[in-house]
Motif scaffolding. Structure first.
Motif, mmCIF file in Angstrom:
data_model
loop_
_atom_site.group_PDB
_atom_site.id
_atom_site.type_symbol
_atom_site.label_atom_id
_atom_site.label_comp_id
_atom_site.label_asym_id
_atom_site.label_seq_id
_atom_site.Cartn_x
_atom_site.Cartn_y
_atom_site.Cartn_z
ATOM 1 N N VAL A 82 0.835 -1.158 0.046
ATOM 2 C CA VAL A 82 0.109 0.138 0.000
ATOM 3 C C VAL A 82 0.818 1.121 -0.072
ATOM 4 C CG1 VAL A 82 -1.648 1.294 1.241
ATOM 5 C CG2 VAL A 82 -1.949 -1.236 1.196
ATOM 6 N N VAL A 83 0.699 2.128 -0.878
ATOM 7 C CA VAL A 83 1.590 3.379 -1.234
ATOM 8 C C VAL A 83 0.733 4.589 -0.751
ATOM 9 C CG1 VAL A 83 2.982 4.614 -2.878
ATOM 10 C CG2 VAL A 83 2.851 2.241 -3.133
ATOM 11 N N THR A 84 1.126 5.375 0.213
ATOM 12 C CA THR A 84 0.240 6.320 0.761
ATOM 13 C C THR A 84 0.177 7.606 -0.216
ATOM 14 O OG1 THR A 84 1.996 7.512 1.972
ATOM 15 C CG2 THR A 84 0.628 5.681 2.866
ATOM 16 N N ARG A 85 1.081 7.892 -1.365
ATOM 17 C CA ARG A 85 1.202 9.027 -2.011
ATOM 18 C C ARG A 85 1.377 8.720 -3.543
ATOM 19 N NH1 ARG A 85 1.143 14.083 0.725
ATOM 20 N NH2 ARG A 85 0.513 14.676 -1.271
ATOM 21 N N LYS A 86 1.174 9.556 -4.364
ATOM 22 C CA LYS A 86 1.727 9.582 -5.760
ATOM 23 C C LYS A 86 3.142 9.354 -5.986
ATOM 24 C CE LYS A 86 0.732 10.248 -10.566
ATOM 25 N NZ LYS A 86 1.023 8.989 -10.949
ATOM 26 N N LEU A 87 3.429 8.532 -6.735
ATOM 27 C CA LEU A 87 4.860 8.489 -6.802
ATOM 28 C C LEU A 87 5.203 8.777 -8.397
ATOM 29 C CD1 LEU A 87 6.033 5.318 -4.691
ATOM 30 C CD2 LEU A 87 6.037 7.832 -4.072
ATOM 31 N N PRO A 98 -3.492 13.413 0.676
ATOM 32 C CA PRO A 98 -2.710 12.772 2.051
ATOM 33 C C PRO A 98 -3.923 12.090 2.677
ATOM 34 C CG PRO A 98 -2.376 15.124 1.959
ATOM 35 C CD PRO A 98 -3.334 15.044 0.824
ATOM 36 N N ARG A 99 -3.342 10.596 2.929
ATOM 37 C CA ARG A 99 -4.233 9.550 3.800
ATOM 38 C C ARG A 99 -4.586 10.245 5.108
ATOM 39 N NH1 ARG A 99 -6.541 8.540 -0.572
ATOM 40 N NH2 ARG A 99 -5.540 6.637 -1.881
ATOM 41 N N SER A 100 -5.806 10.088 5.449
ATOM 42 C CA SER A 100 -6.453 10.451 6.609
ATOM 43 C C SER A 100 -5.940 9.044 7.848
ATOM 44 C CB SER A 100 -8.047 10.404 6.745
ATOM 45 O OG SER A 100 -8.620 9.094 6.330
ATOM 46 N N ALA A 101 -6.270 9.445 8.860
ATOM 47 C CA ALA A 101 -5.899 8.429 9.987
ATOM 48 C C ALA A 101 -6.799 7.397 9.710
ATOM 49 C CB ALA A 101 -6.292 9.206 11.483
ATOM 50 N N GLU A 102 -7.932 7.344 9.303
ATOM 51 C CA GLU A 102 -8.815 6.169 9.122
ATOM 52 C C GLU A 102 -8.092 5.542 7.895
ATOM 53 O OE1 GLU A 102 -9.784 9.359 9.387
ATOM 54 O OE2 GLU A 102 -10.801 9.168 11.339
ATOM 55 N N GLU A 103 -7.739 5.933 6.963
ATOM 56 C CA GLU A 103 -7.178 5.399 5.672
ATOM 57 C C GLU A 103 -5.891 5.017 5.918
ATOM 58 O OE1 GLU A 103 -8.993 7.976 1.987
ATOM 59 O OE2 GLU A 103 -7.390 8.753 3.325
ATOM 60 N N LEU A 104 -5.221 5.414 6.833
ATOM 61 C CA LEU A 104 -3.865 4.685 7.116
ATOM 62 C C LEU A 104 -4.082 3.480 8.238
ATOM 63 C CD1 LEU A 104 -1.415 7.685 8.253
ATOM 64 C CD2 LEU A 104 -1.212 6.166 6.308
ATOM 65 N N LEU A 105 -5.162 3.487 8.895
ATOM 66 C CA LEU A 105 -5.330 2.432 9.930
ATOM 67 C C LEU A 105 -5.794 1.268 8.961
ATOM 68 C CD1 LEU A 105 -5.949 1.102 12.532
ATOM 69 C CD2 LEU A 105 -8.300 2.235 12.488
ATOM 70 N N ALA A 106 -6.769 1.583 7.898
ATOM 71 C CA ALA A 106 -7.103 0.523 7.061
ATOM 72 C C ALA A 106 -5.676 -0.211 6.333
ATOM 73 C CB ALA A 106 -7.993 1.112 6.176
ATOM 74 N N ALA A 107 -4.789 0.676 5.941
ATOM 75 C CA ALA A 107 -3.983 0.149 5.246
ATOM 76 C C ALA A 107 -2.974 -0.637 6.127
ATOM 77 C CB ALA A 107 -2.953 1.647 4.826
ATOM 78 N N VAL A 122 7.196 11.024 4.368
ATOM 79 C CA VAL A 122 7.638 11.914 5.522
ATOM 80 C C VAL A 122 6.285 12.386 5.976
ATOM 81 C CG1 VAL A 122 9.981 11.976 4.897
ATOM 82 C CG2 VAL A 122 8.462 13.929 4.152
ATOM 83 N N THR A 123 5.127 12.853 5.475
ATOM 84 C CA THR A 123 4.309 13.473 5.787
ATOM 85 C C THR A 123 3.264 12.749 6.460
ATOM 86 O OG1 THR A 123 2.709 13.144 3.715
ATOM 87 C CG2 THR A 123 4.168 15.118 3.885
ATOM 88 N N ASP A 124 3.315 11.174 6.427
ATOM 89 C CA ASP A 124 2.443 10.359 7.188
ATOM 90 C C ASP A 124 2.975 10.275 8.651
ATOM 91 O OD1 ASP A 124 0.543 9.476 4.878
ATOM 92 O OD2 ASP A 124 2.508 8.647 4.125
ATOM 93 N N ARG A 125 1.958 10.180 9.376
ATOM 94 C CA ARG A 125 2.537 9.959 10.783
ATOM 95 C C ARG A 125 2.276 8.430 11.227
ATOM 96 N NH1 ARG A 125 3.975 12.259 15.598
ATOM 97 N NH2 ARG A 125 2.812 11.743 17.734
ATOM 98 N N ILE A 126 3.217 7.762 11.253
ATOM 99 C CA ILE A 126 3.077 6.217 11.835
ATOM 100 C C ILE A 126 3.390 6.123 13.264
ATOM 101 C CG2 ILE A 126 3.702 3.816 11.199
ATOM 102 C CD1 ILE A 126 2.647 5.809 8.667
ATOM 103 N N ASP A 127 2.635 6.564 13.925
ATOM 104 C CA ASP A 127 3.095 6.453 15.425
ATOM 105 C C ASP A 127 2.594 5.201 16.167
ATOM 106 O OD1 ASP A 127 0.182 6.413 15.642
ATOM 107 O OD2 ASP A 127 -0.011 8.531 16.332
ATOM 108 N N GLU A 128 2.815 4.959 17.489
ATOM 109 C CA GLU A 128 2.630 3.984 18.218
ATOM 110 C C GLU A 128 1.206 3.429 18.096
ATOM 111 O OE1 GLU A 128 3.556 2.415 22.924
ATOM 112 O OE2 GLU A 128 3.396 4.358 22.397
ATOM 113 N N ALA A 129 0.291 4.178 18.280
ATOM 114 C CA ALA A 129 -1.115 3.613 18.316
ATOM 115 C C ALA A 129 -1.343 2.812 16.841
ATOM 116 C CB ALA A 129 -1.915 4.762 18.632
ATOM 117 N N LEU A 130 -0.991 3.615 15.858
ATOM 118 C CA LEU A 130 -0.924 2.883 14.374
ATOM 119 C C LEU A 130 -0.413 1.697 14.371
ATOM 120 C CD1 LEU A 130 -2.482 3.691 11.981
ATOM 121 C CD2 LEU A 130 -0.364 4.764 11.030
#
Length: 328
Positions: free
Chosen positions: A9-14, A36-45, A56-64
């Motif tokens: 799963v790629v979060t931004r256009k390359l 930019p992917r929302s928190a919900e979309e990142l969770l699904a990913a 670098v714009t995606d926050r991949i934190d502990e909870a995620l």
């Protein structure tokens, strides 16, 4: 029997060439609209993917990371910095993290040098004067900048980018000084004619130009704090193409407005995409929208590193750009 392709799963256009190659090699989910992917979309990913390719714009934190599915075994970040990823949480979850180091050094050093020139020679102000129809013709004392030749540049962080910048600075006749966690080897020091400063405070107080080229870590947050910014000479110029969190942005803006610092060239900001409103009012600044590494060649090189990391990992080997324990 054909081996199952990993779900990536790629979060931004390359770049198109990278996306095409990913589609050939992997079961790839792209971001066609580049929003930019929302928190919900990142969770699904993270709950469905075998491999996540964030930027670098995606926050991949502990909870995620804790919420990630059992299939997620690799975070192949598209970028050199990894401060957007909770590395300790990834390690605890058994997820390997990779980045794309080394491919952006020349591009970032080019833009850093461009910012130094733009601020010192007031290029932005001059162009604005023309566009606004205010130019009345040449005059001996009008729009005077400062000569680069013979000035001192202090580089904070003598890694790949800092070294590439130092080589450019030498070509412009600048005297190279640097502060680094570890002193570089004598051969490189000799090549660059570089002076090492163990004390950052002492270096800052003596430089005409200061360039920040170190990574953002807990130890380097606000490495240019309010106290350190006030050590700079009144004519000094600051350039930052690393991370916005390395500078106390509010204090920097105040000092620029007051004329207590000569100028600033900034490509990154503490709370991107927002920036301190006073920065926009400071005439002695050149402000860019995080584009120091933005070349087509650089982005393709980054994508190729991501592909190599994923392919190596999927084949059961250790990917070459693993983020190792010393960054934790």
């Amino acid at each position: 029997m054909t081996r199952k392709k990993p779900l990536v799963v790629v979060t931004r256009k390359l770049p198109d060439v990278i996306e095409t190659r990913m589609m050939e090699l992997f079961d790839t989910r792209l971001n066609a609209d580049d929003q930019p992917r929302s928190a919900e979309e990142l969770l699904a990913a993270v709950q469905t993917a075998d491999v996540l390719v964030p930027t670098v714009t995606d926050r991949i934190d502990e909870a995620l990371i804790k919420a990630a599915g059992e299939n997620l075994k690799l975070i192949a970040s598209f970028g050199a910095g990894v401060d957007h990823i909770d590395l300790k949480a990834a390690k605890a979850k058994g997820i390997t993290v990779t980045n794309t180091p080394g491919v952006l050094a020349e591009d970032t050093a080019d833009m850093t040098m461009a910012l130094i020139l733009a601020v010192c020679r007031r290029i932005n102000e001059g162009e604005q004067t023309l566009r606004e129809g205010e130019w009345q013709g040449w005059a001996p004392t009008w729009m005077l900048g400062r000569r680069l030749y013979g000035k001192r540049i202090g580089i904070i962080g003598m890694g790949r980018i800092g070294t590439a910048l130092a080589r450019r600075a030498r070509a412009f006749g600048l005297s190279v000084h640097y502060h680094n966690r570890n002193r570089v080897g004598p051969e490189l020091e000799a090549e660059l004619e570089a002076t090492y400063w163990e004390s950052l405070d002492q270096m800052l107080a003596r430089m005409d130009i200061v360039s920040i080229n170190c990574p953002h870590t807990p130890a380097t947050f606000h490495i240019l704090s309010a106290r350190r910014l006030k050590l700079l000479q009144k004519h000094a110029v600051i350039v930052n193409t690393a991370r916005g969190e390395l500078i106390d942005e509010k204090t920097l803006a105040d000092l620029l407005i007051a004329g207590d610092i000569g100028g600033a060239g900034l490509d990154v900001y503490e709370r991107e995409p927002q920036l301190a409103p006073k920065l926009l009012r400071a005439k002695n600044t050149v402000l860019l929208p995080h584009m120091a590494s933005a070349t087509l060649e650089g982005r393709i090189d980054m994508g190729e590193r991501v592909i190599i990391n994923i392919k190596t990992f999927a084949d059961g080997h250790k990917p070459p750009d693993r983020v190792l324990g010393e960054l934790l």
